[in-house]
Motif scaffolding. Structure first.
Motif, short mmCIF file in Angstrom:
data_model
loop_
_atom_site.label_atom_id
_atom_site.label_comp_id
_atom_site.label_asym_id
_atom_site.label_seq_id
_atom_site.Cartn_x
_atom_site.Cartn_y
_atom_site.Cartn_z
N VAL A 209 0.80 -1.23 0.00
CA VAL A 209 0.00 0.00 0.00
C VAL A 209 0.83 1.28 0.00
O VAL A 209 0.56 2.20 -0.80
CB VAL A 209 -0.98 0.00 1.19
N PRO A 210 1.86 1.44 0.87
CA PRO A 210 2.59 2.71 0.91
C PRO A 210 3.16 3.18 -0.43
O PRO A 210 3.12 4.40 -0.71
CB PRO A 210 3.70 2.45 1.94
N PRO A 211 3.70 2.29 -1.30
CA PRO A 211 4.20 2.79 -2.59
C PRO A 211 3.11 3.47 -3.42
O PRO A 211 3.39 4.41 -4.17
CB PRO A 211 4.71 1.52 -3.29
N ILE A 212 1.87 3.02 -3.27
CA ILE A 212 0.77 3.62 -4.02
C ILE A 212 0.47 5.04 -3.51
O ILE A 212 0.14 5.94 -4.28
CB ILE A 212 -0.49 2.74 -3.90
N LEU A 213 0.61 5.23 -2.19
CA LEU A 213 0.29 6.51 -1.58
C LEU A 213 1.48 7.44 -1.43
O LEU A 213 1.32 8.58 -1.00
CB LEU A 213 -0.32 6.26 -0.19
N SER A 214 2.68 6.95 -1.75
CA SER A 214 3.90 7.73 -1.46
C SER A 214 3.97 9.04 -2.23
O SER A 214 4.61 9.99 -1.78
CB SER A 214 5.14 6.88 -1.75
N THR A 215 3.32 9.11 -3.40
CA THR A 215 3.36 10.35 -4.17
C THR A 215 2.53 11.45 -3.52
O THR A 215 2.70 12.63 -3.84
CB THR A 215 2.84 10.10 -5.60
N ARG A 216 1.65 11.08 -2.60
CA ARG A 216 0.79 12.07 -1.96
C ARG A 216 1.39 12.61 -0.67
O ARG A 216 0.95 13.65 -0.16
CB ARG A 216 -0.58 11.45 -1.65
N SER A 217 2.33 11.92 -0.10
CA SER A 217 2.88 12.33 1.20
C SER A 217 4.35 11.95 1.28
O SER A 217 4.70 10.79 1.06
CB SER A 217 2.09 11.66 2.33
N GLN A 218 5.18 12.93 1.60
CA GLN A 218 6.60 12.64 1.76
C GLN A 218 6.85 11.76 2.98
O GLN A 218 7.76 10.94 2.98
CB GLN A 218 7.39 13.95 1.88
#
Length: 391
Positions: A209-218
């Motif tokens: 999951v985190p790789p999918i959301l990483s572009t939204r939050s540093q």
């Protein structure tokens, strides 16, 4: 034997966190002396089983052993207390070093930092030397390690690093099945299969999951970099070096010089080498950094090892009897030696050893570690002095 409180577990491991120098193998020796010989928390057979399990899994083996011992003595709070006590001293020191590293801009300071980079060369060379003797004792495993090193030297990318581990496992399954499986007594750790399944679900979920959301939050991107590195470490803490380098140096979050200086400083610290993550989190250019980044780094890099440990223990006794499972890990361990050997050149040597004097400092550090068995703290101090002398 009565079950100890989490506070007692914390204080016992806090003492070890201040005094346990020398890396994972030395830590396991310290733990045995304290928990088996002195306090008699577990017997030798149970302790050996714990060590075997933690060596088999990805993650920081000595911290996983300590986590398991805390779990046995005071259940889940005891496990957290054991980890916190063993980890906090070096994590605080590495965070403090991150705050002071930027001030080392004088010729003497720069020389000391360069000396720490040369110490890192000696330390990783020692790790490759020792791991090769143990994990590549025959022609087949030596060949697996050699092929892995060649792949890393030709393409030292994150995909290549994961690929050599997978290829090592496949090669081990087909080529390393001649040895008979070992039979040992069951482990008695209070973890239900339901908790185990939840832990494994979290382990894989946090990989996906985190790789999918990483572009939204540093912050999520930073956590993912630490978590993914911690989840792919087989064979000891030094193997995390190339993984963290790709995660932090390649995107420019931390400079190559700062990365290697911090890694060299980590060798002088007691406790687990994974506290290098506190330094990287504090030094990382994008926010969060500082103390928040250090805390995120520590949580992210240790979490996968503990989740997979919780997820594996109830099934370990059945799994470890299988010839195929043990063969896969023989191949993975051999590939890890090659991965570390290739990274010794591509990440450390070419960025640190630039003159005959540099080679002399690194060589003396290596000989002190391997033949004189000098304490790593002494080698770090001498390496820093050598860098100052060269400057």
């Amino acid at each position: 034997m009565r079950e100890r409180s989490a506070a007692e577990v914390f204080l016992t491991f806090l003492k070890l966190g201040f005094t346990s120098f020398g890396g994972p193998i030395a830590h396991i020796g310290y733990f045995r002396q304290e928990m088996v010989v002195r306090h008699r928390w577990v017997d030798d057979a149970t302790y050996t089983d714990l060590v075997a399990l933690c060596q088999f899994l990805p993650g920081p083996a000595s911290s996983q052993v300590g986590f398991s011992l805390g779990l046995i003595r005071a259940r889940y709070w005891g496990a957290l207390a054991a980890w916190a006590g063993f980890t906090l001293p070096s994590a605080v020191l590495m965070t403090a070093f991150a705050y002071g590293a930027g001030e080392l801009s004088s010729p003497i300071g720069l020389g000391a930092l360069h000396g720490l980079k040369l110490v890192a060369v000696a330390i990783v060379a020692q790790a490759v030397w020792g791991m090769a003797a143990t994990l590549c004792p025959d022609r087949l495993r030596a060949s697996i390690g050699c092929v892995a090193a060649v792949i890393i030297l030709l393409s030292n990318s994150s995909i290549a690093q994961i690929g050599v581990i997978l290829l090592g496992g496949i090669a081990g399954f087909w080529l390393c099945r001649t040895a008979a499986p070992t039979m040992q007594r069951p482990l008695e750790i209070p973890i239900s299969r339901r908790v185990s399944v939840v832990a494994m679900g979290l382990f894989f979920g946090l990989l996906a999951v985190p790789p999918i959301l990483s572009t939204r939050s540093q912050g999520i991107a930073l956590f993912d970099a630490f978590y993914r590195s911690g989840a792919l470490v087989f064979g000891g803490g030094h193997v995390v070096l190339p993984l963290l380098s790709k995660a932090f140096v390649t995107p420019g979050w931390v400079s190559q010089d700062s990365f290697l200086a911090g890694y060299g400083a980590a060798q002088a610290m007691p406790g687990p080498l994974f506290t290098f993550a506190a330094y990287l989190g504090a030094m990382s250019e994008p926010s969060p950094h500082g103390i928040a980044g250090a805390a995120l780094g520590i949580a992210g890099i240790f979490l996968p090892g503990f989740l997979i440990l919780l997820g594996t223990i109830p099934f370990w006794d059945t799994f470890r009897r299988r010839i195929g499972a043990q063969a896969v890990m023989r191949g993975v361990n051999a590939a890890v030696v090659g991965l570390l050997g290739g990274s010794l050149y591509s990440l450390l040597w070419v960025n640190s050893v630039r003159s005959p004097g540099d080679f002399a400092v690194a060589l003396m550090g290596f000989v002190l570690l391997v033949r004189w068995r000098a304490p790593p703290l002494l080698v770090v101090i001498l390496g820093a002095l050598g860098g100052i002398a060269l400057a």
